[in-house]
Motif scaffolding. Structure first.
Motif, short mmCIF file in Angstrom:
data_model
loop_
_atom_site.label_atom_id
_atom_site.label_comp_id
_atom_site.label_asym_id
_atom_site.label_seq_id
_atom_site.Cartn_x
_atom_site.Cartn_y
_atom_site.Cartn_z
N ILE A 1 0.85 -1.19 0.00
CA ILE A 1 0.00 0.00 0.00
C ILE A 1 0.88 1.24 0.00
CG2 ILE A 1 -1.98 1.15 1.11
CD1 ILE A 1 -2.38 -1.89 0.59
N GLY B 1 2.31 5.00 -2.53
CA GLY B 1 2.75 5.39 -3.86
C GLY B 1 4.06 6.16 -3.85
N GLY B 2 4.78 6.12 -2.72
CA GLY B 2 6.05 6.84 -2.61
C GLY B 2 7.24 5.92 -2.89
N ASP B 3 8.43 6.43 -2.64
CA ASP B 3 9.64 5.63 -2.86
C ASP B 3 9.65 4.37 -2.01
OD1 ASP B 3 11.17 6.95 -4.85
OD2 ASP B 3 11.65 8.52 -3.43
N GLU C 1 10.05 0.67 -3.38
CA GLU C 1 11.19 -0.12 -2.91
C GLU C 1 10.71 -1.46 -2.33
OE1 GLU C 1 15.03 1.70 -0.98
OE2 GLU C 1 13.61 1.20 0.58
N HIS D 1 -2.49 2.05 -4.78
CA HIS D 1 -2.21 3.47 -4.54
C HIS D 1 -3.50 4.28 -4.70
CE1 HIS D 1 -0.32 7.25 -4.23
NE2 HIS D 1 -0.17 7.51 -5.51
N ARG E 1 -4.07 7.24 -5.73
CA ARG E 1 -4.19 8.15 -6.89
C ARG E 1 -3.81 7.40 -8.17
NH1 ARG E 1 -0.62 12.23 -7.05
NH2 ARG E 1 0.82 11.39 -5.51
N ARG F 1 3.98 9.04 -6.36
CA ARG F 1 4.74 10.14 -5.77
C ARG F 1 6.25 9.84 -5.86
NH1 ARG F 1 3.83 13.90 -1.95
NH2 ARG F 1 1.65 13.32 -1.88
N ALA G 1 3.17 0.90 3.36
CA ALA G 1 4.29 1.81 3.06
C ALA G 1 3.72 3.19 2.77
CB ALA G 1 5.09 1.27 1.88
N ILE G 2 3.02 3.75 3.75
CA ILE G 2 2.30 5.02 3.52
C ILE G 2 2.90 6.18 4.32
CG2 ILE G 2 0.15 3.87 2.86
CD1 ILE G 2 -0.88 4.63 5.72
N GLY G 3 4.17 6.11 4.58
CA GLY G 3 4.81 7.23 5.27
C GLY G 3 5.03 6.95 6.75
N HIS G 4 5.37 8.01 7.46
CA HIS G 4 5.84 7.85 8.84
C HIS G 4 5.27 8.88 9.80
CE1 HIS G 4 8.63 5.56 6.42
NE2 HIS G 4 8.83 4.85 7.51
N ARG H 1 14.28 13.77 4.53
CA ARG H 1 14.16 12.42 5.09
C ARG H 1 15.11 11.39 4.46
NH1 ARG H 1 7.71 11.89 4.98
NH2 ARG H 1 8.09 12.59 2.89
N GLN H 2 16.31 11.78 4.18
CA GLN H 2 17.28 10.86 3.60
C GLN H 2 18.33 10.48 4.65
OE1 GLN H 2 16.81 9.91 0.18
NE2 GLN H 2 14.94 10.90 0.87
#
Ligand code: NAP
Length: 314
Positions: free
Chosen positions: A152, A154-156, A160, A176, A178, A182, A240-243, A289-290
């Motif tokens: 789940i 749409g980001g990196d 990954e 995703h 949308r 992203r 995998a929808i962010g933090h 955020r890297q």
């Protein structure tokens, strides 16, 4: 029981915390690093890190963090397993309360990172951890050999996770909300063209099925444009929808924004409104955020703490 006063306590062992430890240890400040529930931070759940400077062939995330920990220890960093529950930054020395004891510190660097966000749909919590719902493909991907799974987001991170899962799973549905990703172009391109990955656009999870049996048996998703629901026949669901930033114990003492991220003092990335208390890494950065930017912030915080100690008889 209160302890002697530490020069510097660093909270967190991700890229930011351990880089701050290397710098302050090399400055002979004998930092004490508090290690929480996830030693090494988020990079330990990543497989190949391809964009950390200096590794043309890429580097395993766990290995990178293990190296950084050894580097910090080599110069005299001390480590303690402890979770900070509350703080008092109203007077010096600063007080940090853990489950075990009260620590006193002249300076503090908070590098507590961020934790994976969950969707909150029915079945997710019940089936989280060993029952089919997870936030870490690197940790759990191998359990899904020749099975169908869903990712789940749409980001990196989602790309990954999906790409990593192609090593094991038979088919990966990338769900995703949308109709465009992203994620960076390179990751999006690799993902959408991979023969094992099937995009499920414009869709959100509605329910993780399998609660009664204690194992994921399917994921119900809804198309947000048509309202049509379908059940994806998957055995694993990777969120995998962010933090969410890990700032809660400090939120009263320092400024945080509407999403809970630390808001640094004007003109600095790492200073806070309390002189002698610094923030670094993902807990204070929702933009970059890297790994390398977190390390950079850890370095800045370390140098600021060193200077503050030098100016205050540390
Ligand atoms: P992110 O970029 O914030 O992406 C989160 C994704 O989850 C978005 O696509 C978002 O949809 C979706 N989402 C958020 N809440 C949702 C919900 N409740 N239900 C369904 N979908 C939801 O997070 P990330 O992918 O973890 O990446 C974080 C940062 O780390 C980024 O800067 C990224 O570039 C970086 N990163 C880099 C790498 C790499 O370079 N190898 C790997 C991982 C992460 P919308 O798109 O509609 O908002």
């Amino acid at each position: 029981m209160a302890s002697s006063v530490e020069n510097i306590v660093i909270i967190g062992t991700g890229c930011a915390g351990l880089t701050a430890a290397v710098y302050t240890a090399r400055a002979n400040l004998a930092p004490l690093v508090l290690e929480g529930a996830m030693p090494g931070g988020q990079l330990t759940t990543t497989s190949e890190v391809e964009n950390f400077p200096g590794f043309p062939e890429g580097v395993d995330g766990f290995q990178l963090m293990d190296n950084l920990r050894k580097q910090a220890a080599k110069f005299g960093t001390r480590f303690e397993q402890a979770r900070v529950e509350s703080v008092d930054f109203s007077a010096r020395p600063f007080k940090l309360r853990t489950g075990e004891r009260e620590l006193l510190a002249k300076t503090v660097i908070i590098a507590t990172g961020a934790s994976p966000r969950l969707t909150g749909v029915p079945g997710e919590k019940e089936l989280y951890g060993g029952k089919g719902v997870t936030t870490c493909a690197t940790c759990d991907g191998a359990f899904y050999r020749n099975m169908d799974v869903a990712v789940i987001g749409g980001g990196d991170s989602a790309c990954e996770e999906a790409l990593f899962l192609t090593r094991f799973a038979r088919r990966i549905y990338l769900v995703h909300r949308r109709d465009s990703l992203r994620a960076s172009k390179i990751m999006a391109g690799r993902t959408t063209t991979h023969p094992k990955i099937q995009m499920v656009w414009d869709s959100v999870p509605v329910e993780v099925q399998g609660v009664a049996a204690g194992a994921v048996s399917g994921l119900k998703v809804r198309n947000v444009k048509t309202g049509v629901e379908q059940v994806l026949p998957v055995k694993g669901v990777f969120m995998a929808i962010g933090h969410v930033p890990n700032t809660q114990p400090f939120a009263q003492a320092l400024d945080v924004d509407e999403n809970g991220y630390f808001r640094p003092a004007a003109g600095s990335q790492v200073k806070t409104k309390v002189p002698g208390v610094y923030v670094a890494g993902d807990c204070a950065d929702h933009v970059y955020r890297q790994a390398v930017t977190a390390a950079g912030m850890g370095c800045q915080a370390a140098i600021e703490a060193e200077r503050w100690l030098a100016g205050h008889g540390g």
